[in-house]
Design a protein around this motif. Structure first.
Motif, PDB file in Angstrom:
ATOM      1  N   VAL A  34      -3.157   8.709  -0.990  1.00  0.00           N
ATOM      2  CA  VAL A  34      -3.397   7.422  -1.645  1.00  0.00           C
ATOM      3  C   VAL A  34      -3.298   6.288  -0.627  1.00  0.00           C
ATOM      4  O   VAL A  34      -4.100   5.357  -0.628  1.00  0.00           O
ATOM      5  CB  VAL A  34      -2.393   7.189  -2.799  1.00  0.00           C
ATOM      6  CG1 VAL A  34      -2.595   5.822  -3.425  1.00  0.00           C
ATOM      7  CG2 VAL A  34      -2.529   8.273  -3.853  1.00  0.00           C
ATOM      8  N   VAL A  35      -2.304   6.389   0.262  1.00  0.00           N
ATOM      9  CA  VAL A  35      -2.120   5.339   1.273  1.00  0.00           C
ATOM     10  C   VAL A  35      -3.347   5.250   2.174  1.00  0.00           C
ATOM     11  O   VAL A  35      -3.862   4.159   2.442  1.00  0.00           O
ATOM     12  CB  VAL A  35      -0.845   5.615   2.116  1.00  0.00           C
ATOM     13  CG1 VAL A  35      -0.802   4.702   3.326  1.00  0.00           C
ATOM     14  CG2 VAL A  35       0.398   5.426   1.266  1.00  0.00           C
ATOM     15  N   TYR A  87      -6.376   6.206   1.465  1.00  0.00           N
ATOM     16  CA  TYR A  87      -7.482   5.638   0.689  1.00  0.00           C
ATOM     17  C   TYR A  87      -7.347   4.120   0.583  1.00  0.00           C
ATOM     18  O   TYR A  87      -8.291   3.376   0.840  1.00  0.00           O
ATOM     19  CB  TYR A  87      -7.545   6.242  -0.725  1.00  0.00           C
ATOM     20  CG  TYR A  87      -8.517   5.465  -1.577  1.00  0.00           C
ATOM     21  CD1 TYR A  87      -9.884   5.740  -1.527  1.00  0.00           C
ATOM     22  CD2 TYR A  87      -8.086   4.402  -2.369  1.00  0.00           C
ATOM     23  CE1 TYR A  87     -10.785   4.995  -2.249  1.00  0.00           C
ATOM     24  CE2 TYR A  87      -8.990   3.639  -3.096  1.00  0.00           C
ATOM     25  CZ  TYR A  87     -10.334   3.942  -3.035  1.00  0.00           C
ATOM     26  OH  TYR A  87     -11.227   3.186  -3.735  1.00  0.00           O
ATOM     27  N   SER A  88      -6.158   3.640   0.192  1.00  0.00           N
ATOM     28  CA  SER A  88      -5.967   2.196   0.005  1.00  0.00           C
ATOM     29  C   SER A  88      -6.163   1.443   1.313  1.00  0.00           C
ATOM     30  O   SER A  88      -6.686   0.333   1.336  1.00  0.00           O
ATOM     31  CB  SER A  88      -4.564   1.895  -0.516  1.00  0.00           C
ATOM     32  OG  SER A  88      -4.268   2.676  -1.627  1.00  0.00           O
ATOM     33  N   PHE A 116     -10.949   3.296  -9.207  1.00  0.00           N
ATOM     34  CA  PHE A 116     -11.575   4.615  -9.215  1.00  0.00           C
ATOM     35  C   PHE A 116     -10.653   5.674  -9.829  1.00  0.00           C
ATOM     36  O   PHE A 116     -11.112   6.732 -10.254  1.00  0.00           O
ATOM     37  CB  PHE A 116     -12.023   5.017  -7.805  1.00  0.00           C
ATOM     38  CG  PHE A 116     -10.948   5.653  -6.960  1.00  0.00           C
ATOM     39  CD1 PHE A 116     -10.929   7.029  -6.754  1.00  0.00           C
ATOM     40  CD2 PHE A 116      -9.953   4.883  -6.390  1.00  0.00           C
ATOM     41  CE1 PHE A 116      -9.929   7.606  -5.993  1.00  0.00           C
ATOM     42  CE2 PHE A 116      -8.962   5.455  -5.631  1.00  0.00           C
ATOM     43  CZ  PHE A 116      -8.953   6.826  -5.430  1.00  0.00           C
ATOM     44  N   ILE A 117      -9.365   5.391  -9.885  1.00  0.00           N
ATOM     45  CA  ILE A 117      -8.447   6.282 -10.590  1.00  0.00           C
ATOM     46  C   ILE A 117      -8.204   5.771 -12.008  1.00  0.00           C
ATOM     47  O   ILE A 117      -8.159   6.533 -12.958  1.00  0.00           O
ATOM     48  CB  ILE A 117      -7.079   6.387  -9.862  1.00  0.00           C
ATOM     49  CG1 ILE A 117      -7.261   6.972  -8.462  1.00  0.00           C
ATOM     50  CG2 ILE A 117      -6.104   7.246 -10.651  1.00  0.00           C
ATOM     51  CD1 ILE A 117      -5.961   7.027  -7.663  1.00  0.00           C
ATOM     52  N   ILE A 140       0.837  -1.211   0.000  1.00  0.00           N
ATOM     53  CA  ILE A 140       0.000   0.000   0.000  1.00  0.00           C
ATOM     54  C   ILE A 140       0.869   1.258   0.000  1.00  0.00           C
ATOM     55  O   ILE A 140       0.623   2.208  -0.736  1.00  0.00           O
ATOM     56  CB  ILE A 140      -0.960  -0.017   1.208  1.00  0.00           C
ATOM     57  CG1 ILE A 140      -2.084  -1.020   0.946  1.00  0.00           C
ATOM     58  CG2 ILE A 140      -1.533   1.363   1.477  1.00  0.00           C
ATOM     59  CD1 ILE A 140      -3.035  -1.200   2.104  1.00  0.00           C
ATOM     60  N   LEU A 141       1.917   1.247   0.793  1.00  0.00           N
ATOM     61  CA  LEU A 141       2.809   2.410   0.824  1.00  0.00           C
ATOM     62  C   LEU A 141       3.550   2.588  -0.495  1.00  0.00           C
ATOM     63  O   LEU A 141       3.705   3.706  -0.984  1.00  0.00           O
ATOM     64  CB  LEU A 141       3.809   2.286   1.983  1.00  0.00           C
ATOM     65  CG  LEU A 141       3.536   3.320   3.081  1.00  0.00           C
ATOM     66  CD1 LEU A 141       2.407   2.855   3.959  1.00  0.00           C
ATOM     67  CD2 LEU A 141       4.769   3.585   3.904  1.00  0.00           C
ATOM     68  N   VAL A 177       2.537   1.668  -3.435  1.00  0.00           N
ATOM     69  CA  VAL A 177       1.584   2.188  -4.419  1.00  0.00           C
ATOM     70  C   VAL A 177       1.397   3.688  -4.217  1.00  0.00           C
ATOM     71  O   VAL A 177       1.379   4.465  -5.171  1.00  0.00           O
ATOM     72  CB  VAL A 177       0.234   1.445  -4.306  1.00  0.00           C
ATOM     73  CG1 VAL A 177      -0.828   2.140  -5.147  1.00  0.00           C
ATOM     74  CG2 VAL A 177       0.395   0.010  -4.752  1.00  0.00           C
ATOM     75  N   GLY A 178       1.284   4.094  -2.957  1.00  0.00           N
ATOM     76  CA  GLY A 178       1.141   5.516  -2.655  1.00  0.00           C
ATOM     77  C   GLY A 178       2.326   6.315  -3.166  1.00  0.00           C
ATOM     78  O   GLY A 178       2.164   7.350  -3.809  1.00  0.00           O
ATOM     79  N   PRO A 228      -5.905   1.837  -8.133  1.00  0.00           N
ATOM     80  CA  PRO A 228      -7.287   1.498  -7.812  1.00  0.00           C
ATOM     81  C   PRO A 228      -8.214   1.876  -8.967  1.00  0.00           C
ATOM     82  O   PRO A 228      -7.955   2.860  -9.670  1.00  0.00           O
ATOM     83  CB  PRO A 228      -7.597   2.351  -6.576  1.00  0.00           C
ATOM     84  CG  PRO A 228      -6.361   3.064  -6.208  1.00  0.00           C
ATOM     85  CD  PRO A 228      -5.316   2.819  -7.222  1.00  0.00           C
ATOM     86  N   LEU A 259       2.187   6.461  -7.038  1.00  0.00           N
ATOM     87  CA  LEU A 259       1.143   7.319  -7.608  1.00  0.00           C
ATOM     88  C   LEU A 259       1.396   8.789  -7.309  1.00  0.00           C
ATOM     89  O   LEU A 259       0.904   9.661  -8.008  1.00  0.00           O
ATOM     90  CB  LEU A 259      -0.233   6.897  -7.099  1.00  0.00           C
ATOM     91  CG  LEU A 259      -0.761   5.584  -7.659  1.00  0.00           C
ATOM     92  CD1 LEU A 259      -2.160   5.316  -7.156  1.00  0.00           C
ATOM     93  CD2 LEU A 259      -0.776   5.613  -9.181  1.00  0.00           C
TER      94      LEU A 259
END
Lengths: 166, 187
Positions: free
Chosen positions: B45-46, B48-49, A94-95, A51-52, A54-55, A92, A58
């Motif tokens: 983003v983090v 949200y995920s 939604f994006i 998750i991190l 991906v953050g 995700p 993005l």
């Protein structure tokens, strides 16, 4: 939103089965919840990292940049680039879908968009460490490699059919 | 004394498990220092995920637990094991299509299926369909990219997913699959 409705349905199914399970056997229900908790605990450490990651990705790779990479290129190179972007990112939906729609409006071809969407769904480079943990190295790499090449085939198929059908 | 050893052991285990997460955490810190805006965006983003994960995963894991406890291995073998044929393929597609959440949520489901001796190709079909033919996503795709695009992608993905499954089964030797299943049984 379709997503929330479906999520609600999954919750409903889980709750109904949980109640049935509770009626049938409290002991077994407890066991099931314990197993649920254990598999959850098992996935958490790696998932937090994913998750991190991906953050981070993005934050550097926003809609505008993705459009620049994929949008103004056509032809085989565009398809290849779209596939690579779709493979390495985990965006995700939604994006991803609004981005894809924007790209279409911006003049990208259906083949490139299909390559981006398809690899996004089937190929996951960021989740490969997880996949290796749950399967093994060979299976994880093979599944992603096969999916990558077939995704390009899928993209050309969709692009070709839509060029006639639309 | 004994307790101390336990603690040390746990810390080491913790570090090993969370190494990847800690590295990404450090990277996020670095991003904040050099590009504060990008750091904020990454955090968005983090968050949200993370919310998505907490929203989507609980019912899936509860269903995994219930399936593990209530459905006997023999039943799953009959439905989706070796020799389950078209029935197993259809069920794998069904499970993947009604799924919710990103592909990584399918991995623990695959583990439970392995414990129940579901055929390897059917597990690969589950993964493929979880990724590409998820119903909630298809609806979203239709509104964003058009009915024809989504329908066409769905149609072509059904044979493609089956091809991936059979390629995987052909390329990964029986004893390797066996080893994966044994690892899954310990999870």
């Amino acid at each position: 939103m379709g997503n929330y409705i479906f999520n609600g349905i999954i919750y409903l199914i889980a709750i109904v089965f949980l109640i049935i399970s509770l009626i049938k056997s409290r002991q077994k229900t407890k066991q099931a919840l314990l197993k649920a908790w254990n598999s959850f605990k098992n996935i958490i450490p790696m998932l937090l990292g994913v998750i991190l990651l991906v953050g981070l990705m993005l934050s550097l790779l926003d809609t505008e940049i993705i459009s620049k990479i994929i949008g103004d290129r056509s032809g085989a190179l565009g398809v290849l680039i779209a596939s690579v972007v779709g493979s390495v990112t985990l965006i995700p939906s939604f994006i991803a879908f609004p981005t894809a729609a924007l790209l279409l409006q911006g003049g990208a071809g259906y083949t490139q968009i299909a390559a981006f969407v398809q690899t996004l769904m089937m190929v996951g480079i960021v989740t490969i460490p997880m996949e290796i943990k749950y399967f093994n190295f060979k299976a994880a790499v093979l599944r992603n490699v096969i999916s990558f090449f077939l995704s390009i085939g899928v993209a050309y198929f969709i692009g070709f059919v839509l060029s006639i059908w639309l | 004394m004994n307790k101390d050893i336990n603690k040390k052991f746990n810390l080491k285990n913790f570090l090993k498990q969370y190494l990847f997460f800690l590295i990404t955490l450090v990277l996020l810190g670095v991003l904040f220092i050099f590009k504060f805006d990008a750091g904020l965006k990454a955090t968005d983003v983090v968050v949200y995920s993370f919310k998505e994960m907490l929203l989507v995963l609980p019912p899936i894991f509860i269903l995994i637990g219930l399936l593990d406890v209530w459905i006997p291995k023999e039943t799953m073998v009959r439905l989706m094991g070796e020799g389950s044929g078209i029935k197993g393929i259809l069920l794998a597609f069904l499970f993947g299509t009604v799924a919710a959440g990103p592909l990584y949520a399918a991995f623990p489901v695959a583990i439970v299926f392995m414990k129940k001796h579901v055929k390897f190709s059917n597990i690969v079909i589950l993964l493929g369909s979880w990724g590409a033919t998820k119903l909630p996503m298809l609806l979203f795709e239709m509104t964003a990219l058009g009915f024809k695009f989504a329908l066409l992608r769905l149609a072509i993905n059904i044979p493609v997913i089956i091809i991936i499954a059979y390629l995987m089964e052909a390329l990964i030797k029986k004893d390797e699959v066996q080893a994966i299943y044994e690892k899954a049984a310990k999870m």
